[in-house]
Design a protein around this motif. Structure first.
Motif, PDB file in Angstrom:
ATOM      1  N   ASN A 308       0.830  -1.202   0.000  1.00 44.41           N
ATOM      2  CA  ASN A 308       0.000   0.000   0.000  1.00 44.41           C
ATOM      3  C   ASN A 308       0.866   1.255   0.000  1.00 44.41           C
ATOM      4  O   ASN A 308       0.556   2.243  -0.669  1.00 44.41           O
ATOM      5  CB  ASN A 308      -0.933  -0.004   1.214  1.00 44.41           C
ATOM      6  CG  ASN A 308      -1.964   1.107   1.161  1.00 44.41           C
ATOM      7  OD1 ASN A 308      -2.125   1.784   0.151  1.00 44.41           O
ATOM      8  ND2 ASN A 308      -2.673   1.316   2.263  1.00 44.41           N
ATOM      9  N   TYR A 309       1.961   1.214   0.740  1.00 49.80           N
ATOM     10  CA  TYR A 309       2.825   2.397   0.812  1.00 49.80           C
ATOM     11  C   TYR A 309       3.449   2.695  -0.541  1.00 49.80           C
ATOM     12  O   TYR A 309       3.463   3.841  -0.998  1.00 49.80           O
ATOM     13  CB  TYR A 309       3.917   2.192   1.861  1.00 49.80           C
ATOM     14  CG  TYR A 309       4.610   3.484   2.245  1.00 49.80           C
ATOM     15  CD1 TYR A 309       4.197   4.194   3.364  1.00 49.80           C
ATOM     16  CD2 TYR A 309       5.644   4.009   1.479  1.00 49.80           C
ATOM     17  CE1 TYR A 309       4.806   5.389   3.717  1.00 49.80           C
ATOM     18  CE2 TYR A 309       6.251   5.200   1.817  1.00 49.80           C
ATOM     19  CZ  TYR A 309       5.831   5.891   2.937  1.00 49.80           C
ATOM     20  OH  TYR A 309       6.433   7.086   3.264  1.00 49.80           O
ATOM     21  N   SER A 312       1.050   4.226  -2.926  1.00 52.83           N
ATOM     22  CA  SER A 312       0.460   5.497  -2.502  1.00 52.83           C
ATOM     23  C   SER A 312       1.131   6.704  -3.144  1.00 52.83           C
ATOM     24  O   SER A 312       0.545   7.785  -3.204  1.00 52.83           O
ATOM     25  CB  SER A 312       0.552   5.632  -0.977  1.00 52.83           C
ATOM     26  OG  SER A 312       1.903   5.845  -0.575  1.00 52.83           O
ATOM     27  N   ASP A 337      -1.795   0.637   6.686  1.00 56.55           N
ATOM     28  CA  ASP A 337      -2.914   1.383   6.105  1.00 56.55           C
ATOM     29  C   ASP A 337      -3.255   2.600   6.961  1.00 56.55           C
ATOM     30  O   ASP A 337      -3.503   3.696   6.439  1.00 56.55           O
ATOM     31  CB  ASP A 337      -4.141   0.481   5.971  1.00 56.55           C
ATOM     32  CG  ASP A 337      -3.987  -0.548   4.866  1.00 56.55           C
ATOM     33  OD1 ASP A 337      -3.029  -0.421   4.074  1.00 56.55           O
ATOM     34  OD2 ASP A 337      -4.815  -1.478   4.790  1.00 56.55           O
ATOM     35  N   GLU A 338      -3.265   2.414   8.268  1.00 56.77           N
ATOM     36  CA  GLU A 338      -3.556   3.532   9.168  1.00 56.77           C
ATOM     37  C   GLU A 338      -2.482   4.608   9.060  1.00 56.77           C
ATOM     38  O   GLU A 338      -2.782   5.811   9.022  1.00 56.77           O
ATOM     39  CB  GLU A 338      -3.651   3.024  10.607  1.00 56.77           C
ATOM     40  CG  GLU A 338      -3.993   4.109  11.615  1.00 56.77           C
ATOM     41  CD  GLU A 338      -4.076   3.572  13.034  1.00 56.77           C
ATOM     42  OE1 GLU A 338      -4.297   4.383  13.965  1.00 56.77           O
ATOM     43  OE2 GLU A 338      -3.916   2.343  13.222  1.00 56.77           O
ATOM     44  N   VAL A 340      -0.490   5.194   6.458  1.00 60.13           N
ATOM     45  CA  VAL A 340      -0.559   5.830   5.142  1.00 60.13           C
ATOM     46  C   VAL A 340      -1.665   6.878   5.104  1.00 60.13           C
ATOM     47  O   VAL A 340      -1.469   7.990   4.591  1.00 60.13           O
ATOM     48  CB  VAL A 340      -0.768   4.769   4.039  1.00 60.13           C
ATOM     49  CG1 VAL A 340      -1.173   5.432   2.717  1.00 60.13           C
ATOM     50  CG2 VAL A 340       0.501   3.955   3.839  1.00 60.13           C
ATOM     51  N   GLN A 341      -2.827   6.543   5.657  1.00 56.60           N
ATOM     52  CA  GLN A 341      -3.933   7.499   5.647  1.00 56.60           C
ATOM     53  C   GLN A 341      -3.584   8.757   6.439  1.00 56.60           C
ATOM     54  O   GLN A 341      -3.882   9.884   6.018  1.00 56.60           O
ATOM     55  CB  GLN A 341      -5.195   6.844   6.222  1.00 56.60           C
ATOM     56  CG  GLN A 341      -5.779   5.749   5.343  1.00 56.60           C
ATOM     57  CD  GLN A 341      -6.075   6.227   3.936  1.00 56.60           C
ATOM     58  OE1 GLN A 341      -6.660   7.294   3.736  1.00 56.60           O
ATOM     59  NE2 GLN A 341      -5.662   5.447   2.947  1.00 56.60           N
ATOM     60  N   GLY A 342      -2.943   8.578   7.579  1.00 56.93           N
ATOM     61  CA  GLY A 342      -2.529   9.738   8.364  1.00 56.93           C
ATOM     62  C   GLY A 342      -1.483  10.573   7.652  1.00 56.93           C
ATOM     63  O   GLY A 342      -1.519  11.812   7.691  1.00 56.93           O
ATOM     64  N   ILE A 344      -1.046  10.793   4.390  1.00 65.43           N
ATOM     65  CA  ILE A 344      -1.682  11.478   3.259  1.00 65.43           C
ATOM     66  C   ILE A 344      -2.384  12.748   3.729  1.00 65.43           C
ATOM     67  O   ILE A 344      -2.286  13.806   3.086  1.00 65.43           O
ATOM     68  CB  ILE A 344      -2.673  10.539   2.547  1.00 65.43           C
ATOM     69  CG1 ILE A 344      -1.917   9.445   1.781  1.00 65.43           C
ATOM     70  CG2 ILE A 344      -3.572  11.320   1.587  1.00 65.43           C
ATOM     71  CD1 ILE A 344      -2.811   8.399   1.158  1.00 65.43           C
ATOM     72  N   ARG A 345      -3.074  12.667   4.864  1.00 62.66           N
ATOM     73  CA  ARG A 345      -3.741  13.865   5.397  1.00 62.66           C
ATOM     74  C   ARG A 345      -2.720  14.948   5.735  1.00 62.66           C
ATOM     75  O   ARG A 345      -2.939  16.140   5.476  1.00 62.66           O
ATOM     76  CB  ARG A 345      -4.563  13.497   6.634  1.00 62.66           C
ATOM     77  CG  ARG A 345      -5.817  12.684   6.329  1.00 62.66           C
ATOM     78  CD  ARG A 345      -6.733  12.615   7.537  1.00 62.66           C
ATOM     79  NE  ARG A 345      -6.120  11.873   8.635  1.00 62.66           N
ATOM     80  CZ  ARG A 345      -6.245  10.559   8.809  1.00 62.66           C
ATOM     81  NH1 ARG A 345      -6.948   9.837   7.945  1.00 62.66           N
ATOM     82  NH2 ARG A 345      -5.682   9.960   9.843  1.00 62.66           N
ATOM     83  N   GLN A 346      -1.603  14.527   6.289  1.00 65.09           N
ATOM     84  CA  GLN A 346      -0.548  15.476   6.641  1.00 65.09           C
ATOM     85  C   GLN A 346       0.028  16.142   5.389  1.00 65.09           C
ATOM     86  O   GLN A 346       0.241  17.363   5.359  1.00 65.09           O
ATOM     87  CB  GLN A 346       0.559  14.739   7.400  1.00 65.09           C
ATOM     88  CG  GLN A 346       1.705  15.623   7.857  1.00 65.09           C
ATOM     89  CD  GLN A 346       2.774  14.820   8.583  1.00 65.09           C
ATOM     90  OE1 GLN A 346       2.569  13.660   8.930  1.00 65.09           O
ATOM     91  NE2 GLN A 346       3.920  15.434   8.807  1.00 65.09           N
ATOM     92  N   ASP A 348      -1.483  16.486   2.477  1.00 63.10           N
ATOM     93  CA  ASP A 348      -2.515  17.349   1.888  1.00 63.10           C
ATOM     94  C   ASP A 348      -2.583  18.697   2.604  1.00 63.10           C
ATOM     95  O   ASP A 348      -2.722  19.746   1.961  1.00 63.10           O
ATOM     96  CB  ASP A 348      -3.879  16.658   1.941  1.00 63.10           C
ATOM     97  CG  ASP A 348      -3.990  15.508   0.952  1.00 63.10           C
ATOM     98  OD1 ASP A 348      -3.154  15.444   0.029  1.00 63.10           O
ATOM     99  OD2 ASP A 348      -4.910  14.682   1.106  1.00 63.10           O
TER     100      ASP A 348
END
Length: 356
Positions: A308-309, A312, A337-338, A340-342, A344-346, A348
């Motif tokens: 996933n990383y 991404s 996954d957790e 990566v999502q965090g 990505i938010r950072q 963005d």
């Protein structure tokens, strides 16, 4: 204007100009005075610019610049360009200093490289299926250049389709190894095996075998099977391309004997450049199947959280390799996954210059 980071290094680091911190939609501002007039060199969300202050206390945005302010801004920009060019040795030193540390992000192009492999692989399968479907098809054309002469030509679509399929398979194999050259570096970072820019640079310059061994445990029996198979396939593909694409086995010459035409193979061995016997030529479908088996193996073992990383597009952060952040995220697919999502938010928020 030069790149924003060069302007920052020039003004703040090299020339010790004061720097104002982050603000809404602004990463930094360097106030300067030009001929007694105040300006700000500012890196905003929309880019780097030179701005004259709006002295209206009730203003919510920059006002329309005066003719004098525009002329001054052009003059300031010209001086910054000249100073940036003169400061090239300093920038080179900064780059060398940065690479020796772990405070670096490593660009992640894995997804685009893998998509190229997928494109050619799928094209190979599609063309192969079409060739099979049109196996019995023949296109017959007749022509008569004169009353007593008649020509008949037969075109077999399946043959042309199989040739195109093989071209795509060969392109897919090359794309796959191109992806692995890149992906293995990121896998090594995620597992904490590369921690500085120097480590990454050295591995990037190393051969494919070294990259594989740093990223994956060749001591493991199953990994070793895939390593040997891929190494053999890569050698065949490389020899095919490097030797002028005369043939998959390097068959560049032939000579005639009582046995008939005998191929002479170009060899990669320095002591014996020519051979009459070599390894069997790779078969495209078998090679593609072999690559797919390796991918299944790779993403079902200890490296599964990394899939996933890599897809991404997030950079690999060497600081995270150094402080154990990646080690924690690599414990499971859910943990990664957790993370990566965090992340990505950072990213963005930073791209939007939302600091609070």
């Amino acid at each position: 204007m030069p790149a924003y980071y060069l302007v920052y290094f020039l003004l703040v680091d090299a020339l010790s100009f004061p720097r104002l911190g982050q603000w809404e939609k602004s990463a930094w501002t360097v106030p300067i005075r030009y001929r007694g007039r105040l300006f700000g060199v500012e890196h905003r969300k929309m880019g780097l610019g030179i701005f004259a202050p709006n002295l209206d206390f009730g203003a919510r945005s920059s006002g329309t610049p005066t003719v004098q302010a525009e002329q001054d801004a052009i003059a300031i920009a010209n001086q910054i360009r000249a100073a940036t060019a003169a400061a090239e040795p300093y920038f080179q030193w900064r780059a060398e200093q940065a690479v020796s540390t772990s405070k670096l992000n490593v660009a992640n192009k894995s997804d685009a490289l893998f998509d190229r492999y997928i494109y050619f692989r799928d094209s190979f399968h599609r063309l192969t299926e079409e060739a099979t479907r049109r196996q019995g098809e023949r296109v017959v054309e007749e022509s008569s250049p004169s009353a007593n002469v008649k020509f008949t030509s037969v075109f077999v679509p399946s043959q042309a389709l199989r040739r195109e399929a093989n071209w795509n398979a060969q392109a897919a194999i090359e794309a796959f190894f191109s992806w692995t050259e890149h992906a293995f570096i990121h896998l090594a970072i995620l597992q904490g095996r590369l921690k500085t820019g120097t480590d990454v640079a050295q591995l990037a310059e190393a051969d494919w075998k070294t990259k594989f061994k740093v990223a994956l445990a060749v001591a493991d029996a199953r990994t070793k099977v895939h390593y040997d198979a891929l190494l053999d396939l890569r050698a065949q593909v490389r020899n095919f391309v490097a030797h002028g694409a005369f043939g998959k086995r390097g068959e560049a010459f032939s000579f005639h004997t009582g046995a008939g035409a005998v191929p002479v193979l170009l060899s990669s061995e320095q002591r014996h450049r020519f051979k009459l016997n070599g390894r069997p030529a790779f078969e495209e479908r078998t090679a593609i199947d072999q690559l797919e088996l390796f991918l299944q193996f790779l993403w079902s073992g200890p490296c599964a959280p990394a899939q996933n990383y890599l897809s991404s597009g997030l950079p690999s952060v060497l600081t995270y390799a150094m402080d154990g952040t990646y080690t924690s995220a690599m414990q499971s697919v859910a943990d990664m996954d957790e993370f990566v999502q965090g992340f990505i938010r950072q990213v963005d928020r930073a791209a939007d210059m939302e600091w609070w």
